[in-house]
Design a protein around this motif. Structure first.
Motif, PDB file in Angstrom:
ATOM      1  N   ARG A  45      47.976  39.005  31.375  1.00 17.50           N
ATOM      2  CA  ARG A  45      47.174  39.394  32.510  1.00 17.50           C
ATOM      3  C   ARG A  45      48.082  41.017  32.825  1.00 17.50           C
ATOM      4  N   GLU A  46      47.199  41.356  33.017  1.00 15.96           N
ATOM      5  CA  GLU A  46      47.733  43.488  33.357  1.00 15.96           C
ATOM      6  C   GLU A  46      46.111  43.135  34.488  1.00 15.96           C
ATOM      7  N   PHE A  47      47.070  44.216  35.054  1.00 15.80           N
ATOM      8  CA  PHE A  47      46.846  45.093  36.273  1.00 15.80           C
ATOM      9  C   PHE A  47      45.652  46.374  35.657  1.00 15.80           C
ATOM     10  N   VAL A  48      44.269  46.477  36.462  1.00 16.75           N
ATOM     11  CA  VAL A  48      43.872  47.346  35.520  1.00 16.75           C
ATOM     12  C   VAL A  48      43.520  48.703  36.510  1.00 16.75           C
ATOM     13  N   ALA A  49      42.769  48.151  37.843  1.00 16.10           N
ATOM     14  CA  ALA A  49      42.847  49.389  39.457  1.00 16.10           C
ATOM     15  C   ALA A  49      42.451  48.129  40.091  1.00 16.10           C
ATOM     16  N   ALA A  50      42.833  48.450  41.324  1.00 15.67           N
ATOM     17  CA  ALA A  50      42.779  48.747  42.810  1.00 15.67           C
ATOM     18  C   ALA A  50      41.977  49.207  43.463  1.00 15.67           C
ATOM     19  N   ILE A  51      41.572  48.757  44.962  1.00 12.11           N
ATOM     20  CA  ILE A  51      41.450  49.757  46.252  1.00 12.11           C
ATOM     21  C   ILE A  51      41.636  48.981  47.215  1.00 12.11           C
ATOM     22  N   SER A  52      41.829  50.033  48.112  1.00 10.82           N
ATOM     23  CA  SER A  52      41.888  49.590  49.381  1.00 10.82           C
ATOM     24  C   SER A  52      41.509  48.804  50.477  1.00 10.82           C
TER      25      SER A  52
END
Length: 123
Positions: A45-52
């Motif tokens: 599993r890999e990180f794609v995007a995030a929002i705080s």
């Protein structure tokens, strides 16, 4: 208890677009960091995007300029707009959220997860 429910996955041709949605329960959604991860067959599993909670956004290099993460506090929903899709974007996409104590890019830092939605990009 927070529940996350993804939708919007499907089959699309290379160069096309999809918008994933993640609907969250719970009144603390607005303060949570929210992220999208993906897992292709045979891969981690890999990180794609995030929002705080404050709206700052983070992306893996491979999707910068093509994907956009956003959130709607009134609807308790986070979105992932995916444009210029490539076959290598094919994966199950997972929504994750919570109050993080570490990096946005580390899946283990997210306490809450959705069930995943399949995105398939044909060449």
């Amino acid at each position: 208890q927070v529940q996350l429910v993804e939708s919007g996955g499907g089959l699309v041709q290379a160069g096309g677009s999809l918008r994933l949605s993640c609907a969250a329960s719970g009144r603390t959604f607005r303060t949570y960091a929210m992220g999208w991860f993906r897992q292709a067959p045979g891969k981690e599993r890999e990180f794609v995007a995030a929002i705080s909670g404050g709206g700052s956004t983070y992306y893996v290099d491979s999707v910068k300029g093509r994907f956009t993460i956003s959130r709607d506090g009134a609807r308790n929903t986070v979105y992932l707009q995916m444009n210029s899709l490539k076959p290598e974007d094919t994966a199950v996409y997972y929504c994750a959220g919570g109050s993080l104590l570490g990096s946005y890019q580390t899946s283990g830092n997210y306490p809450y997860w959705g069930q995943g939605t399949q995105v398939t990009v044909s060449s």
